[in-house]
Design a protein around this motif. Structure first.
Motif, PDB file in Angstrom:
ATOM      1  N   ARG A  92      56.093  -5.801 -29.808  1.00  0.00           N
ATOM      2  CA  ARG A  92      55.551  -5.371 -28.527  1.00  0.00           C
ATOM      3  C   ARG A  92      55.687  -3.861 -28.460  1.00  0.00           C
ATOM      4  O   ARG A  92      56.783  -3.312 -28.568  1.00  0.00           O
ATOM      5  CB  ARG A  92      56.318  -6.033 -27.374  1.00  0.00           C
ATOM      6  CG  ARG A  92      55.813  -5.621 -25.997  1.00  0.00           C
ATOM      7  CD  ARG A  92      56.417  -6.475 -24.905  1.00  0.00           C
ATOM      8  NE  ARG A  92      57.866  -6.371 -24.879  1.00  0.00           N
ATOM      9  CZ  ARG A  92      58.643  -7.115 -24.100  1.00  0.00           C
ATOM     10  NH1 ARG A  92      58.101  -8.044 -23.323  1.00  0.00           N
ATOM     11  NH2 ARG A  92      59.952  -6.951 -24.114  1.00  0.00           N
ATOM     12  N   LEU A  93      54.562  -3.172 -28.283  1.00  0.00           N
ATOM     13  CA  LEU A  93      54.560  -1.720 -28.212  1.00  0.00           C
ATOM     14  C   LEU A  93      54.682  -1.278 -26.769  1.00  0.00           C
ATOM     15  O   LEU A  93      53.936  -1.749 -25.901  1.00  0.00           O
ATOM     16  CB  LEU A  93      53.283  -1.159 -28.827  1.00  0.00           C
ATOM     17  CG  LEU A  93      53.051  -1.485 -30.303  1.00  0.00           C
ATOM     18  CD1 LEU A  93      51.650  -1.052 -30.720  1.00  0.00           C
ATOM     19  CD2 LEU A  93      54.102  -0.818 -31.188  1.00  0.00           C
ATOM     20  N   ALA A  94      55.624  -0.375 -26.510  1.00  0.00           N
ATOM     21  CA  ALA A  94      55.854   0.126 -25.146  1.00  0.00           C
ATOM     22  C   ALA A  94      56.005  -1.055 -24.197  1.00  0.00           C
ATOM     23  O   ALA A  94      56.813  -1.939 -24.443  1.00  0.00           O
ATOM     24  CB  ALA A  94      54.737   1.075 -24.749  1.00  0.00           C
ATOM     25  N   ASP A  95      55.206  -1.118 -23.127  1.00  0.00           N
ATOM     26  CA  ASP A  95      55.290  -2.219 -22.171  1.00  0.00           C
ATOM     27  C   ASP A  95      54.129  -3.192 -22.333  1.00  0.00           C
ATOM     28  O   ASP A  95      53.753  -3.908 -21.388  1.00  0.00           O
ATOM     29  CB  ASP A  95      55.302  -1.675 -20.735  1.00  0.00           C
ATOM     30  CG  ASP A  95      56.534  -0.828 -20.468  1.00  0.00           C
ATOM     31  OD1 ASP A  95      57.609  -1.186 -20.974  1.00  0.00           O
ATOM     32  OD2 ASP A  95      56.402   0.182 -19.743  1.00  0.00           O
ATOM     33  N   GLY A  96      53.561  -3.209 -23.517  1.00  0.00           N
ATOM     34  CA  GLY A  96      52.401  -4.059 -23.755  1.00  0.00           C
ATOM     35  C   GLY A  96      52.776  -5.500 -24.028  1.00  0.00           C
ATOM     36  O   GLY A  96      53.924  -5.926 -23.867  1.00  0.00           O
ATOM     37  N   ASN A  97      51.789  -6.252 -24.464  1.00  0.00           N
ATOM     38  CA  ASN A  97      51.980  -7.670 -24.750  1.00  0.00           C
ATOM     39  C   ASN A  97      52.514  -7.872 -26.165  1.00  0.00           C
ATOM     40  O   ASN A  97      52.323  -7.030 -27.046  1.00  0.00           O
ATOM     41  CB  ASN A  97      50.648  -8.419 -24.604  1.00  0.00           C
ATOM     42  CG  ASN A  97      50.117  -8.370 -23.190  1.00  0.00           C
ATOM     43  OD1 ASN A  97      50.880  -8.436 -22.228  1.00  0.00           O
ATOM     44  ND2 ASN A  97      48.797  -8.243 -23.060  1.00  0.00           N
ATOM     45  N   TRP A  98      53.150  -8.993 -26.360  1.00  0.00           N
ATOM     46  CA  TRP A  98      53.610  -9.347 -27.701  1.00  0.00           C
ATOM     47  C   TRP A  98      52.408  -9.647 -28.587  1.00  0.00           C
ATOM     48  O   TRP A  98      51.431 -10.248 -28.151  1.00  0.00           O
ATOM     49  CB  TRP A  98      54.511 -10.578 -27.652  1.00  0.00           C
ATOM     50  CG  TRP A  98      55.903 -10.279 -27.177  1.00  0.00           C
ATOM     51  CD1 TRP A  98      56.397 -10.476 -25.937  1.00  0.00           C
ATOM     52  CD2 TRP A  98      56.959  -9.732 -27.962  1.00  0.00           C
ATOM     53  NE1 TRP A  98      57.710 -10.082 -25.869  1.00  0.00           N
ATOM     54  CE2 TRP A  98      58.088  -9.616 -27.111  1.00  0.00           C
ATOM     55  CE3 TRP A  98      57.084  -9.310 -29.288  1.00  0.00           C
ATOM     56  CZ2 TRP A  98      59.306  -9.119 -27.543  1.00  0.00           C
ATOM     57  CZ3 TRP A  98      58.292  -8.811 -29.726  1.00  0.00           C
ATOM     58  CH2 TRP A  98      59.387  -8.715 -28.865  1.00  0.00           C
ATOM     59  N   GLN A  99      52.466  -9.210 -29.828  1.00  0.00           N
ATOM     60  CA  GLN A  99      51.441  -9.533 -30.817  1.00  0.00           C
ATOM     61  C   GLN A  99      52.117 -10.007 -32.087  1.00  0.00           C
ATOM     62  O   GLN A  99      53.170  -9.510 -32.481  1.00  0.00           O
ATOM     63  CB  GLN A  99      50.552  -8.318 -31.098  1.00  0.00           C
ATOM     64  CG  GLN A  99      51.304  -7.071 -31.528  1.00  0.00           C
ATOM     65  CD  GLN A  99      50.390  -5.897 -31.791  1.00  0.00           C
ATOM     66  OE1 GLN A  99      49.537  -5.944 -32.675  1.00  0.00           O
ATOM     67  NE2 GLN A  99      50.560  -4.828 -31.026  1.00  0.00           N
ATOM     68  N   GLN A 100      51.516 -10.999 -32.693  1.00  0.00           N
ATOM     69  CA  GLN A 100      52.051 -11.493 -33.962  1.00  0.00           C
ATOM     70  C   GLN A 100      51.751 -10.503 -35.064  1.00  0.00           C
ATOM     71  O   GLN A 100      50.698  -9.864 -35.067  1.00  0.00           O
ATOM     72  CB  GLN A 100      51.433 -12.847 -34.325  1.00  0.00           C
ATOM     73  CG  GLN A 100      52.222 -14.046 -33.878  1.00  0.00           C
ATOM     74  CD  GLN A 100      51.724 -15.307 -34.567  1.00  0.00           C
ATOM     75  OE1 GLN A 100      50.534 -15.489 -34.765  1.00  0.00           O
ATOM     76  NE2 GLN A 100      52.646 -16.176 -34.941  1.00  0.00           N
ATOM     77  N   THR A 101      52.681 -10.369 -35.997  1.00  0.00           N
ATOM     78  CA  THR A 101      52.400  -9.545 -37.170  1.00  0.00           C
ATOM     79  C   THR A 101      51.623 -10.379 -38.168  1.00  0.00           C
ATOM     80  O   THR A 101      51.822 -11.593 -38.270  1.00  0.00           O
ATOM     81  CB  THR A 101      53.699  -9.044 -37.814  1.00  0.00           C
ATOM     82  OG1 THR A 101      54.458 -10.166 -38.272  1.00  0.00           O
ATOM     83  CG2 THR A 101      54.526  -8.254 -36.813  1.00  0.00           C
ATOM     84  N   GLY A 102      50.731  -9.745 -38.892  1.00  0.00           N
ATOM     85  CA  GLY A 102      49.965 -10.447 -39.904  1.00  0.00           C
ATOM     86  C   GLY A 102      50.782 -10.671 -41.161  1.00  0.00           C
ATOM     87  O   GLY A 102      51.943 -10.256 -41.270  1.00  0.00           O
TER      88      GLY A 102
END
Length: 336
Positions: free
Chosen positions: A67-77
């Motif tokens: 999760r970057l800064a206050d953004g949403n969680w994203q899966q790593t590829g």
């Protein structure tokens, strides 16, 4: 037999902040790479805007996220870099100054690194004055993309000393970094930092990289003989792109993500030209099936002279669109 040279016939790969430029070179500046490391999964902050965040851990490969800064969680590829017993990821950070990662369940030894490869203080490199070429194919030498050679050293010694073996095969990768890259040389510096320092390989993992404009970049250091990837006797320096199958296996990475978007026409053309000159130089048949034999431990694997990363290991690399084009690449590279 000369494999590569500058148009003027003389170069120097030395880099320095203060020394006068040697004959046949000109001074150019590149931003020094800045980094900030962290361990564990607690939120981390940096004093600079990060270009990338690198992640490595011990445990299952699947299930990591960021999760970057206050953004949403994203899966790593799945990424391209592979290590034994763990997972890795290199994620575009979009100039974030904070991030948090999550590791797969049960993972240990979680390490992250924030990388800024565009805004650090200027560092001067001695870049060849004339274009460097691989049998007629232009490429950017290591100083021409800003490779800080000190990163190959650890505790005052070369971290991974060069070893050379006869070429058997060529493996195609993608870097799994964003497409439409506005500064691919900076991305190469970021990958170099991640591979050499975070993954502790002592250098960038590929022998060559190719950006979307078709520009070819010299990768793994192979000596001061002006022959990229090979030594003066024509043997290939071992790099770090296919764990367990590296020696005698040349790695070429296309910069970008080729899972759903195909390579640009320019990138594909440069890939074909580069493979053609290397296979002709070494007398390999681009369309042949081979039994690769690791010269270090004797491990064998049936494959093709020109393969994709996934043909060696469990990975999405080089992306489905690039993988689907490998037959065309083999045929084109074999055309006289």
């Amino acid at each position: 037999m000369v494999f590569a040279a500058t148009d003027s016939g003389s170069t120097s790969d030395s880099t320095s902040d203060t020394d006068a430029a040697p004959s046949g070179t000109k001074p150019e500046t590149f931003p020094a790479t800045r980094t900030a490391t962290a361990t564990g999964t607690a939120p981390a902050t940096t004093t600079f805007a990060a270009s990338y965040v690198g992640l490595r851990w011990t445990g299952d490969q699947d299930g990591a996220g960021i999760r970057l800064a206050d953004g949403n969680w994203q899966q790593t590829g799945g990424g391209c870099a592979t290590i034994d017993g763990g997972g890795t990821a290199l994620i575009a950070a979009d100039e974030a100054t904070s991030y948090q990662v999550k590791a797969p369940a049960g993972a240990t030894d979680v390490h992250t690194i924030a990388i800024d490869c565009t805004r650090g203080p200027d560092r001067t490199f001695h870049v060849p004055s004339e274009a460097t070429r691989v049998r007629g194919v232009r490429y950017l030498s290591r100083p021409a993309w800003g490779a800080d050679e000190s990163k190959r050293y650890k505790d005052g010694k070369v971290n991974t000393p060069e070893a050379y073996y006869p070429l058997q095969s060529i493996t195609v990768h993608h870097t799994d970094t964003p497409n439409a890259d506005p500064d691919p040389a900076a991305t190469v510096r970021g990958i170099y930092e991640y591979h050499a320092i975070t993954l502790d390989w002592g250098d960038i993992g590929y022998h060559f990289l190719i950006d979307e404009a078709g520009v070819v970049y010299e990768g793994r250091y192979s000596g001061d003989d002006l022959i990229p990837a090979f030594d003066k006797d024509g043997n290939l320096v071992t790099a770090f792109h296919t764990a367990g199958f590296n020696s005698g296996n040349l790695g070429i990475a296309l910069i970008g993500n080729l899972v759903a978007q195909p390579p640009t026409a320019a990138a594909k053309a440069s890939l074909i030209r580069l493979i053609k000159v290397i296979t002709r130089f070494k007398g390999l048949d681009p369309q042949a099936k081979i039994t690769y034999t690791n010269p270090v431990n004797g491990v064998k694997k049936d494959n093709e002279t020109i393969s994709g990363h996934r043909d060696w290991l469990q990975t999405d690399c080089p992306g489905q669109t690039m993988y689907d084009l490998l037959g065309e690449v083999r045929t084109a590279a074999a055309t006289r």
